[in-house]
Design a protein around this motif. Structure first.
Motif, mmCIF file in Angstrom:
data_model
loop_
_atom_site.group_PDB
_atom_site.id
_atom_site.type_symbol
_atom_site.label_atom_id
_atom_site.label_comp_id
_atom_site.label_asym_id
_atom_site.label_seq_id
_atom_site.Cartn_x
_atom_site.Cartn_y
_atom_site.Cartn_z
ATOM 1 N N VAL A 198 -7.905 3.168 -5.330
ATOM 2 C CA VAL A 198 -7.473 4.503 -4.920
ATOM 3 C C VAL A 198 -8.535 5.134 -4.034
ATOM 4 N N GLN A 199 -8.090 5.612 -2.870
ATOM 5 C CA GLN A 199 -8.999 6.308 -1.983
ATOM 6 C C GLN A 199 -8.449 7.704 -1.708
ATOM 7 N N VAL A 200 -9.291 8.711 -1.898
ATOM 8 C CA VAL A 200 -8.873 10.094 -1.684
ATOM 9 C C VAL A 200 -9.681 10.682 -0.536
ATOM 10 N N ILE A 223 -5.008 12.957 2.187
ATOM 11 C CA ILE A 223 -4.337 11.663 2.184
ATOM 12 C C ILE A 223 -4.913 10.799 1.060
ATOM 13 N N VAL A 224 -4.025 10.347 0.188
ATOM 14 C CA VAL A 224 -4.408 9.461 -0.905
ATOM 15 C C VAL A 224 -3.830 8.079 -0.613
ATOM 16 N N THR A 225 -4.705 7.100 -0.519
ATOM 17 C CA THR A 225 -4.304 5.739 -0.215
ATOM 18 C C THR A 225 -4.451 4.891 -1.467
ATOM 19 N N ILE A 226 -3.379 4.183 -1.808
ATOM 20 C CA ILE A 226 -3.371 3.373 -3.019
ATOM 21 C C ILE A 226 -3.112 1.925 -2.628
ATOM 22 N N GLU A 227 -4.142 1.138 -2.715
ATOM 23 C CA GLU A 227 -4.018 -0.264 -2.348
ATOM 24 C C GLU A 227 -3.790 -1.083 -3.605
ATOM 25 N N GLY A 228 -2.783 -1.937 -3.569
ATOM 26 C CA GLY A 228 -2.460 -2.727 -4.744
ATOM 27 C C GLY A 228 -1.249 -2.179 -5.478
ATOM 28 N N MET A 236 0.837 -1.198 0.000
ATOM 29 C CA MET A 236 0.000 0.000 0.000
ATOM 30 C C MET A 236 0.872 1.247 0.000
ATOM 31 N N ILE A 237 0.442 2.237 -0.745
ATOM 32 C CA ILE A 237 1.151 3.520 -0.796
ATOM 33 C C ILE A 237 0.228 4.592 -0.231
ATOM 34 N N GLU A 238 0.814 5.466 0.565
ATOM 35 C CA GLU A 238 0.044 6.582 1.099
ATOM 36 C C GLU A 238 0.775 7.873 0.762
ATOM 37 N N LEU A 239 0.052 8.797 0.140
ATOM 38 C CA LEU A 239 0.651 10.068 -0.235
ATOM 39 C C LEU A 239 -0.130 11.203 0.410
ATOM 40 N N LYS A 240 0.593 12.268 0.760
ATOM 41 C CA LYS A 240 -0.063 13.485 1.234
ATOM 42 C C LYS A 240 -0.100 14.439 0.054
ATOM 43 N N VAL A 241 -1.327 14.788 -0.368
ATOM 44 C CA VAL A 241 -1.502 15.583 -1.572
ATOM 45 C C VAL A 241 -2.211 16.884 -1.215
ATOM 46 N N SER A 242 -1.672 17.998 -1.696
ATOM 47 C CA SER A 242 -2.315 19.279 -1.422
ATOM 48 C C SER A 242 -3.005 19.807 -2.667
ATOM 49 N N GLY A 243 -4.038 20.609 -2.468
ATOM 50 C CA GLY A 243 -4.739 21.240 -3.571
ATOM 51 C C GLY A 243 -6.005 20.532 -3.997
#
Ligand code: CU
Length: 67
Positions: A31-33, A39-44, A1-8
Motif C-alpha cells: 500500500v502506498q499513500v 492517491i492510494v495505490t494498492i499493489e497485489g 493494481m488498484i488506485e483509489l482517490k481518497v480525501s481527508g
C-alpha cells in the motif's frame, strides 16, 4: 493494481490509518499513500469488487474514497 482517490488524509496519522484499513482488506498487498494527492495505490490487489470493498472500508473509517 488498484488506485483509489481518497480525501481527508491530512497527517501522518491518517496515512497510517488508511494503510492499516487497506491492509486489512487486502492482506499481503503493498500500500502506498500519497498524502499530497490523496492517491492510494494498492499493489497485489485487483478488480472492481475489491476496489469497492476497500473504498467502503475507507469511507467507514472517515476517509471518502472513490475508485
Ligand atoms: Cu491525520
Amino acid at each position: 493494481m488498484i488506485e483509489l482517490k481518497v480525501s481527508g488524509i491530512t497527517c501522518d496519522g491518517c496515512v497510517r490509518t488508511v494503510t492499516r484499513v487497506v491492509e486489512r482488506k487486502a492482506p499481503g498487498a503493498t500500500v502506498q499513500v500519497d498524502r499530497a494527492t490523496g492517491i492510494v495505490t494498492i499493489e497485489g490487489a485487483d478488480g472492481a469488487a475489491k476496489a469497492g470493498e476497500i473504498a467502503t472500508a475507507l469511507t467507514a473509517a472517515g476517509y471518502d474514497a472513490a475508485a
